[in-house]
Design a protein around this motif. Sequence first.
Motif, PDB file in Angstrom:
ATOM      1  N   SER A 179       1.002  -1.229   0.034  1.00  0.00           N
ATOM      2  CA  SER A 179       0.061   0.059   0.022  1.00  0.00           C
ATOM      3  C   SER A 179       0.838   1.410  -0.087  1.00  0.00           C
ATOM      4  N   ARG A 194      -6.027  -4.530  -6.587  1.00  0.00           N
ATOM      5  CA  ARG A 194      -7.430  -4.823  -6.409  1.00  0.00           C
ATOM      6  C   ARG A 194      -7.807  -5.766  -5.421  1.00  0.00           C
ATOM      7  N   LEU A 195      -7.376  -6.992  -5.836  1.00  0.00           N
ATOM      8  CA  LEU A 195      -7.855  -7.974  -4.885  1.00  0.00           C
ATOM      9  C   LEU A 195      -7.565  -7.735  -3.433  1.00  0.00           C
ATOM     10  N   ASN A 207      -8.005  -4.856  -1.979  1.00  0.00           N
ATOM     11  CA  ASN A 207      -8.821  -3.705  -1.913  1.00  0.00           C
ATOM     12  C   ASN A 207      -8.164  -2.372  -1.556  1.00  0.00           C
ATOM     13  N   ARG A 208      -7.384  -2.309  -2.254  1.00  0.00           N
ATOM     14  CA  ARG A 208      -6.546  -0.842  -2.433  1.00  0.00           C
ATOM     15  C   ARG A 208      -7.700   0.016  -2.518  1.00  0.00           C
ATOM     16  N   GLU A 209      -7.376   1.443  -2.159  1.00  0.00           N
ATOM     17  CA  GLU A 209      -8.332   2.283  -2.045  1.00  0.00           C
ATOM     18  C   GLU A 209      -7.286   3.703  -2.847  1.00  0.00           C
ATOM     19  N   THR A 212     -10.295  -1.815 -11.942  1.00  0.00           N
ATOM     20  CA  THR A 212      -9.763  -1.452 -10.338  1.00  0.00           C
ATOM     21  C   THR A 212     -10.801  -0.667  -9.726  1.00  0.00           C
ATOM     22  N   ASN A 213     -10.706  -0.862  -8.378  1.00  0.00           N
ATOM     23  CA  ASN A 213     -11.699  -0.082  -7.639  1.00  0.00           C
ATOM     24  C   ASN A 213     -10.954   1.242  -7.099  1.00  0.00           C
ATOM     25  N   TYR A 214      -9.461   1.348  -7.255  1.00  0.00           N
ATOM     26  CA  TYR A 214      -8.976   2.479  -7.009  1.00  0.00           C
ATOM     27  C   TYR A 214      -8.472   3.262  -8.088  1.00  0.00           C
TER      28      TYR A 214
END
Lengths: 305, 305
Positions: free
Chosen positions: B51, B77-78, B80-82, B108-110
């Motif tokens: 991170s 992504r897996l 759960n990086r923001e 990606t969620n980030y």
Amino acid sequence: MKITVLGCYAATPRSFTNPTSQVLEIKNHLFLIDCGEGTQVQLRKNKVKFSKIRHIFISHLHGDHFFGLVGLISTFRLLNREKELHIYGPKGIKEVITLQMKLANSWTNYPLIFHELSSKEPELLFENEKVQVKTIPLKHRIYTNGFLFSEKPGDRKLLINEAVKYNIDVSLYKSIKKGKDVISEDGEKIPNRVLTADPPPPKSYAFCSDTVYDPSIVPLIKNCTALYHESTFLEEQQDLAFPTKHSTARQAAAIAKEAEVKLLILGHYSTRYSNIELFLNEAQTIFQNVVLADDGKEITVEIPQ
Amino acid sequence: MKITVLGCYAATPRSFTNPTSQVLEIKNHLFLIDCGEGTQVQLRKNKVKFSKIRHIFISHLHGDHFFGLVGLISTFRLLNREKELHIYGPKGIKEVITLQMKLANSWTNYPLIFHELSSKEPELLFENEKVQVKTIPLKHRIYTNGFLFSEKPGDRKLLINEAVKYNIDVSLYKSIKKGKDVISEDGEKIPNRVLTADPPPPKSYAFCSDTVYDPSIVPLIKNCTALYHESTFLEEQQDLAFPTKHSTARQAAAIAKEAEVKLLILGHYSTRYSNIELFLNEAQTIFQNVVLADDGKEITVEIPQ
């Protein structure tokens, strides 16, 4: 028939576990099945001869099943490969590999042949006189195929002592192995069953990963000798299995039982579990003959006596 | 300033060596430089906190420098990086990463922010109050940049005993560190040099890989604290260096000498060599302060006394 498990864990590569890749040795072919990141290093560690791989089958385009492919193709080039390489995988695989070669200005010197898949029905991908490979359409979050590798029945086994006893000319041996009867010099018919024994029964291997629990695949894998079925989760996390389109160990065992396979191989374990023996225990509550895949493990596929 | 070498060998990953990747720790930043296949496993093995990486610099799009990038992005992504992730690399890098995310239907969620490079002149890529990063245009078979990471001069060091002696109010400490003089309560000017000492001199790190021998980069890296310069070959194979647009250890040392750097770090060794000490010996014939990069090695960059 031998399976060398190069990697059998879900999601991300870690220090001591690898994403999905297997080598199947069948009738003198080496088929590579899936190619997660790190596959080429796993091939080296397991002393698999790179040049013997001529066919690579990619189940789907999630990274843990194919991010190692472009590097392997590139390494083949650096090793001065000349033999052609066939890639079977979902539509799009050619574009993404080709784009990377273009950006690197590094084209293969060997023929690289893509066979892009998009059918939702089982398809014959490869066939010669000894082996055939078909797709097993699977249900996952994106377009995915399993693969069924089947030996063809071999020639009948010549009983050489009987052939000599009946004074049969060597030139007839080939047709006898194919099942023909023989007429002896004095006109007597010698039935084939006197001169030959049954060949070893053909074996088959079904690779099914990744997939939600889906009994509709049972007819396609019925009676296969070995089934690799993903078991990302244990039943305890079954609430995660359906939404992520994965299976539990118990569900994998249910498919194995229904399909009456001889051996179930479990793999694609979520990295949340530290003890994979739990998968074995859970599956064996409903199907007895189970082995756990693990990285570096060799599994010989035999028809039980 | 610390460099952790994750991989420093040319061409293909092998059982015990990795393609190029480094982590540079500089003024509380973790910069990832290049990302060959297996980088994410090397990050784990070297206990680098995923991170903390917010900027990734890719020199060029040959596989041994970037095939691990898509997997790392996917792993972030897996996990759960923001936090946002910045990728600096040659034009085309966005397309190839995006295509793979599209095929996997795994976005990606980030925030993933690409900074595509195509200039052949040095460019400023990143700057804040403590650090700046510039490109070093290199000559290789495809468009390639090195990177120059520079600390900015820090605040002057407050001599706290002196400040107390002169009864200086704490509210003035900040401006004193910035170099201001102080007027004491009785109107006397206290010069800044009485109250402070010089800050540690700023350090800089130049990463130059891959590149042919190219003295035109010397002005860009002049006097840098540490220079990583590729040395794919030894002089014995110098006939290979120019056509493949790589350098020898001796050429790397010649650049280091000409640029008057404090430390030369060699790497990107061709896998044909089993003894990398030969690179050290060859370089030291013309430049003394050389260290060999090796996978897993940590190199602390200090200004020599």
